[in-house]
Design a protein around this motif. Structure first.
Motif, PDB file in Angstrom:
ATOM      1  N   VAL A   6       0.843  -1.199   0.000  1.00  0.00           N
ATOM      2  CA  VAL A   6       0.000   0.000   0.000  1.00  0.00           C
ATOM      3  C   VAL A   6       0.879   1.250   0.000  1.00  0.00           C
ATOM      4  CG1 VAL A   6      -1.701   1.307   1.340  1.00  0.00           C
ATOM      5  CG2 VAL A   6      -1.949  -1.155   1.086  1.00  0.00           C
ATOM      6  N   PHE A   7       1.943   1.224   0.783  1.00  0.00           N
ATOM      7  CA  PHE A   7       2.878   2.353   0.828  1.00  0.00           C
ATOM      8  C   PHE A   7       3.496   2.605  -0.544  1.00  0.00           C
ATOM      9  CE2 PHE A   7       7.308   3.809   1.574  1.00  0.00           C
ATOM     10  CZ  PHE A   7       7.018   5.067   2.075  1.00  0.00           C
ATOM     11  N   LEU A   8       3.946   1.537  -1.208  1.00  0.00           N
ATOM     12  CA  LEU A   8       4.562   1.686  -2.531  1.00  0.00           C
ATOM     13  C   LEU A   8       3.540   2.132  -3.573  1.00  0.00           C
ATOM     14  CD1 LEU A   8       6.998  -1.356  -2.568  1.00  0.00           C
ATOM     15  CD2 LEU A   8       7.545   1.065  -2.211  1.00  0.00           C
ATOM     16  N   ALA A   9       2.295   1.659  -3.472  1.00  0.00           N
ATOM     17  CA  ALA A   9       1.247   2.096  -4.393  1.00  0.00           C
ATOM     18  C   ALA A   9       0.959   3.590  -4.218  1.00  0.00           C
ATOM     19  CB  ALA A   9      -0.024   1.281  -4.178  1.00  0.00           C
ATOM     20  N   ALA A  10       0.935   4.070  -2.982  1.00  0.00           N
ATOM     21  CA  ALA A  10       0.705   5.494  -2.727  1.00  0.00           C
ATOM     22  C   ALA A  10       1.867   6.335  -3.255  1.00  0.00           C
ATOM     23  CB  ALA A  10       0.508   5.742  -1.234  1.00  0.00           C
ATOM     24  N   LEU A  11       3.092   5.883  -3.019  1.00  0.00           N
ATOM     25  CA  LEU A  11       4.259   6.602  -3.537  1.00  0.00           C
ATOM     26  C   LEU A  11       4.241   6.654  -5.060  1.00  0.00           C
ATOM     27  CD1 LEU A  11       7.374   5.544  -1.428  1.00  0.00           C
ATOM     28  CD2 LEU A  11       6.247   7.758  -1.525  1.00  0.00           C
ATOM     29  N   ALA A  12       3.949   5.512  -5.688  1.00  0.00           N
ATOM     30  CA  ALA A  12       3.906   5.465  -7.145  1.00  0.00           C
ATOM     31  C   ALA A  12       2.809   6.380  -7.683  1.00  0.00           C
ATOM     32  CB  ALA A  12       3.687   4.033  -7.618  1.00  0.00           C
TER      33      ALA A  12
END
Length: 165
Positions: free
Chosen positions: A126-132
């Motif tokens: 979820v963190f990486l999806a938000a950053l992306a």
């Protein structure tokens, strides 16, 4: 309450046998289980994001959750760099334009808080999806990468695509 006598108050105890046996906090009569909340980042599809029980344990729902968070972040960036939020100099005294700006700002802030709450699930995906989502959104709407070489779109009128970015 007299705060000077707080040392006289009994400390709460959670070591009752009924709580130890079934993990409930209601005196042992209920069937509620205490959920363990992660306080460090972890990998895995078994998580809760934004809503109780969502996305569950299904890989497909977890993928949908990641896509949802990604697009929330992209939309947040789009609204942050939208001409609706900045307004134009000609309509600065127009109350309707001020209300539109306020509504767009409120929507952008609400979406940003939703992205933040999703990240607070401590799920690394979820963190990486938000950053992306924030990165792609900024690249599309905030950076000069996709702007025309003749100048900034903000001063040359609306873009040909009809997007008010």
């Amino acid at each position: 309450m007299d705060h000077g006598n707080m040392h006289d108050m009994p400390t709460p105890s959670i070591s009752s046998p009924s709580m130890m046996n079934n993990g409930s906090m209601n005196g042992g009569g209920g069937h509620h289980k205490m959920m363990m909340m992660h306080m460090t980042f972890f990998w895995g599809k078994n998580t809760e994001v934004l809503f109780s029980g969502w996305p569950g344990t299904s890989s497909g729902m977890y993928a949908l959750c990641l896509i949802f968070v990604f697009f929330l972040a992209v939309i947040t960036e789009w609204l942050a760099h939208s001409s609706l939020l900045r307004g134009t100099t000609g309509d600065s005294a127009n109350p309707a334009a001020g209300l539109v700006q306020t509504a767009v700002y409120t929507l952008r802030t609400g979406l940003a808080y939703l992205v933040m709450l999703a990240v607070m699930s401590f799920n690394a995906g979820v963190f990486l999806a938000a950053l992306a989502g924030h990165a792609i959104g900024f690249m599309l709407f905030g950076s000069r990468t996709f702007r025309s070489s003749s100048g900034d779109q903000k001063t040359n009128g609306p873009p040909l695509s009809g997007c008010a970015c």
